[in-house]
Design a protein around this motif. Structure first.
Motif, short mmCIF file in Angstrom:
data_model
loop_
_atom_site.label_atom_id
_atom_site.label_comp_id
_atom_site.label_asym_id
_atom_site.label_seq_id
_atom_site.Cartn_x
_atom_site.Cartn_y
_atom_site.Cartn_z
N UNK A 1 -24.51 -7.45 11.54
CA UNK A 1 -25.40 -6.57 12.64
C UNK A 1 -25.85 -5.19 12.07
N UNK B 1 -30.31 -8.86 10.72
CA UNK B 1 -29.59 -7.53 10.90
C UNK B 1 -30.19 -7.05 12.33
N UNK B 2 -29.20 -6.18 13.02
CA UNK B 2 -29.40 -5.62 14.42
C UNK B 2 -29.76 -4.09 14.34
N UNK C 1 -38.87 -2.54 11.64
CA UNK C 1 -38.23 -3.84 11.75
C UNK C 1 -37.03 -3.62 12.57
N UNK D 1 -33.90 -0.77 14.96
CA UNK D 1 -33.49 0.53 15.44
C UNK D 1 -32.77 1.35 14.32
N UNK E 1 -42.37 3.68 17.28
CA UNK E 1 -41.77 2.59 17.36
C UNK E 1 -41.38 2.03 18.61
N UNK E 2 -40.92 0.65 18.47
CA UNK E 2 -40.71 0.03 19.72
C UNK E 2 -39.15 0.07 19.70
N UNK E 3 -38.52 0.40 18.77
CA UNK E 3 -37.01 0.61 18.54
C UNK E 3 -36.52 2.06 18.56
N UNK E 4 -35.36 2.11 18.75
CA UNK E 4 -34.68 3.69 18.95
C UNK E 4 -34.41 4.29 17.81
N UNK E 5 -34.75 5.34 17.78
CA UNK E 5 -34.20 6.34 16.79
C UNK E 5 -33.47 7.51 17.20
N UNK E 6 -32.07 7.35 16.73
CA UNK E 6 -31.25 8.60 16.97
C UNK E 6 -30.68 9.35 15.71
#
Lengths: 323, 298
Positions: free
Chosen positions: B24, B73-74, B99, B101, B126-131
């Motif tokens: 993950x 991978x998540x 690809x 978050x 990005x459509x994914x989260x950045x923290x």
């Protein structure tokens, strides 16, 4: 030791546990550890890690059009509106992905609607917890404020749902497989791996979803649990749909709740439509107040913005949130 | 010098083993062990002169990302050392956010307004989260600076302010070296600190310390009883341990987790495919993860 001395400590050396050793010694030991596989062994390891998991769930259908809703959260007015809307749109069957209770008023009112509407339901973490007598909803919060409101919500439902209703919940299946046209859909609450796994759009990337669908051998995956609806068509042509919930609005400043319509397409495809649903939300808010539920919950129903359980939102979804 | 952790190892084969149920979480030791700070509690003893692990190139990260993508991978985490010392860090983030978050664990010192603005643009694109996770070890300079270095408290808060001004809401990461951090009152003090600089949705993660590396010198190493042994496997298994769903890539190969990169025995192979097998929990840090329910994830 001064800061400067501490900083100079590792010059030319490596830290091995608590020891300082010559860099070359560490790297030699590291290179010798583990085992590099042959190309054939690597291929076999990758195959094993992504192999199809056994699943004997019977396949229902085939249907040409179905409606699928997520968490009802005791919103019997939303459920009644959904059954009307789905019938009007020609859905041949209605499915529910679990979380019947929590948040809203009068848990027992949902049950007859589910039975009369022949709603094919699976267990959410709420049903699993209520049926097994758990002390909490197993939502997976860590923030103290979220946990406080989760406990209020779960405690209210646990006290007001009958033993017969809870026993019925415990007999619901954990997943269903449904054929729509030529596509086989896997219906789960959180994810195929865990009943309370969150699949948000911004934290469920394409490679992860493709592998999830490979391992669970389906053409489409339908889930809920997050409260937010989304649809992603994968490069493989398969679909992942979080159907959202009909229990409370989608944290977007509108009072509508959401469900999904799935349609068989000529030629074997699947059409996915996420449907906003209006219902008598002022009446629900009034009933929640009569039942003494927290004003924070009522505010969400009336404004469309979440006021609690925001901790679970990933950065991207949280940035779009009012609170 | 403290007793060697490796000399306390139980008889081989007596520690319980953890299977990898899925990859993950992919970690990158993207800055190696090189850091612009030398915190006294750093479990990997990072410093400007620690080259136990070197920085990863964009090309190396892309190779492992491709391998991880095939494994489903998540999410991807970056740590070091200080990730933003890596001159390719922003390009690495851009490639990753196409690809999956991503989360960056940073000490906050290199977060200029310009960099914060570029990171915000990456997040928006990005459509994914950045923290971003920024480390701090106290509510004021008096408590933080003895751990992280003179003058760091003000510089860290300046970095946090720059992120907030760019529209990013970082997670403040605090260790238990700050004694009150895990209490509700302690958390409230950190929340108040963040609100005071204009962050109205403060986020906080509290981590226990691992008694290895610099921390073992600062506060003492593990005792011999702090070990997991065969037969201690919990009824519901080891799914609560991060190593049941993660691997760590450094320039030296693939390791079981982010904590044990300075233990050669925790290296599992050269590629992710080599590192999909089980891992024996025979390091005292494994005891910390189990007992405190630690996850390095946010």
């Amino acid at each position: 030791m001064t800061e400067r001395e501490r900083m100079a400590l590792h010059r030319g050396l490596a830290t091995w546990g608590e020891r300082l050793v010559p860099l070359a010694d560490f790297r030699r030991a590291a290179a010798a550890a583990g085992r590099d596989l042959s190309p054939e062994e690597r291929a076999a390891a990758l195959r094993a890690a992504t192999a199809v998991l056994p699943d004997t769930t019977p396949v229902e259908g085939p249907w040409s059009r179905i409606a699928v809703c997520g968490g009802i959260y005791n919103n019997h007015l939303g459920l009644a509106a959904l059954l009307d809307d789905a019938a009007r749109r020609g859905a041949e069957a209605v499915y529910c992905l679990g979380d019947l209770g929590g948040f809203g008023p009068s848990p027992e009112k949902v049950w007859p609607l589910l039975l009369q509407g022949d709603v094919r339901t699976i267990q959410g973490n709420y049903e699993e917890s209520l049926a097994s007598g758990r002390e909490d909803c197993n939502c997976g919060y860590t923030d103290p404020r979220d946990n406080h409101f989760a406990a209020v919500s779960y405690g209210y439902t646990a006290r007001h749902a009958s033993a017969d209703f809870k026993a019925w919940m415990g007999r619901l299946p954990m997943r269903r497989r449904v054929r729509v046209g030529e596509r086989e859909l896997l219906l789960v609450h959180g994810s195929p791996r865990r009943i309370n796994e969150f699949l948000f759009a911004s934290t469920a990337p394409v490679p992860f979803l493709e592998t999830l669908l490979d391992r669970n051998a389906c053409d489409a995956l339908l889930c809920t649990h997050t409260g937010l609806h989304w649809h992603r068509r994968l490069p493989s042509g398969r679909d992942v749909v979080n159907v959202g919930v009909i229990g409370r609005p989608a944290n977007d400043g509108t009072t509508a709740v959401w469900y999904a319509l799935l349609d068989a397409r000529p030629g074997g495809g699947l059409a996915v439509e996420l449907v906003p649903l209006a219902y008598d939300h002022p009446a629900l808010a009034a009933e929640m107040r009569r039942e003494g539920l927290p004003e924070e919950f009522v505010e969400t129903i009336l404004t469309g913005w979440w006021t609690t359980c925001l901790e679970i939102l990933p950065a991207r979804e949280r940035a779009l949130s009012r609170y | 010098m403290n007793t060697l952790a490796t000399e306390q190892l139980p008889t081989p084969g007596t520690a319980p083993g953890v299977e990898l149920r899925a990859l993950d979480t992919l970690w990158f030791q993207v800055a190696g062990t090189v850091c612009n700070l030398a915190c006294t509690h750093c479990f990997v003893s990072c410093s400007p002169t620690n080259h136990t692990h070197e920085m990863l190139s964009l090309a190396a990260v892309e190779r492992s990302l491709a391998e991880a993508t095939a494994l489903g991978v998540r999410e991807v985490y970056f740590t070091g050392g200080e990730p933003f010392l890596n001159p390719e860090m922003e390009a690495i983030l851009a490639a990753t956010l196409k690809v999956a978050p991503a989360t960056v664990l940073t000490n906050g010192l290199l977060l200029s307004p310009e960099r914060a603005a570029r990171l915000a643009a990456l997040a928006a694109g990005s459509e994914y989260s950045l923290d971003l996770r920024v480390s701090l070890d106290g509510w004021d300079a008096e408590s933080n600076d003895p751990i992280r270095g003179a003058g760091t408290f003000d510089r860290i808060l300046a970095g946090v302010r720059n992120l907030a001004a760019a529209g990013l809401n970082p997670v403040l990461t605090v260790t238990d070296v700050c004694r009150e951090a895990s209490s509700d009152a302690g958390k409230e003090r950190f929340f108040a600190l963040l609100r005071g600089i204009g962050i109205d949705r403060p986020r906080l993660k509290v981590l226990p310390v691992f008694q290895i590396g610099a921390e073992a010198e600062r506060a003492g190493a593990y005792e011999s009883w702090q070990r997991l042994r065969a037969g201690e496997t919990p009824e519901d298994g080891w799914d609560h341990l991060q190593c049941s769903a993660c691997r760590m890539v450094t320039d030296q190969g693939v390791w079981v987790c982010p904590i044990l990169v300075n233990e050669p025995a925790a290296r599992m192979g050269s590629t992710l495919a080599d590192a999909l097998g089980p891992f024996a929990l025979d390091h005292p840090a494994c005891w910390t993860c189990h007992v405190y329910g630690v996850s390095c994830k946010t």
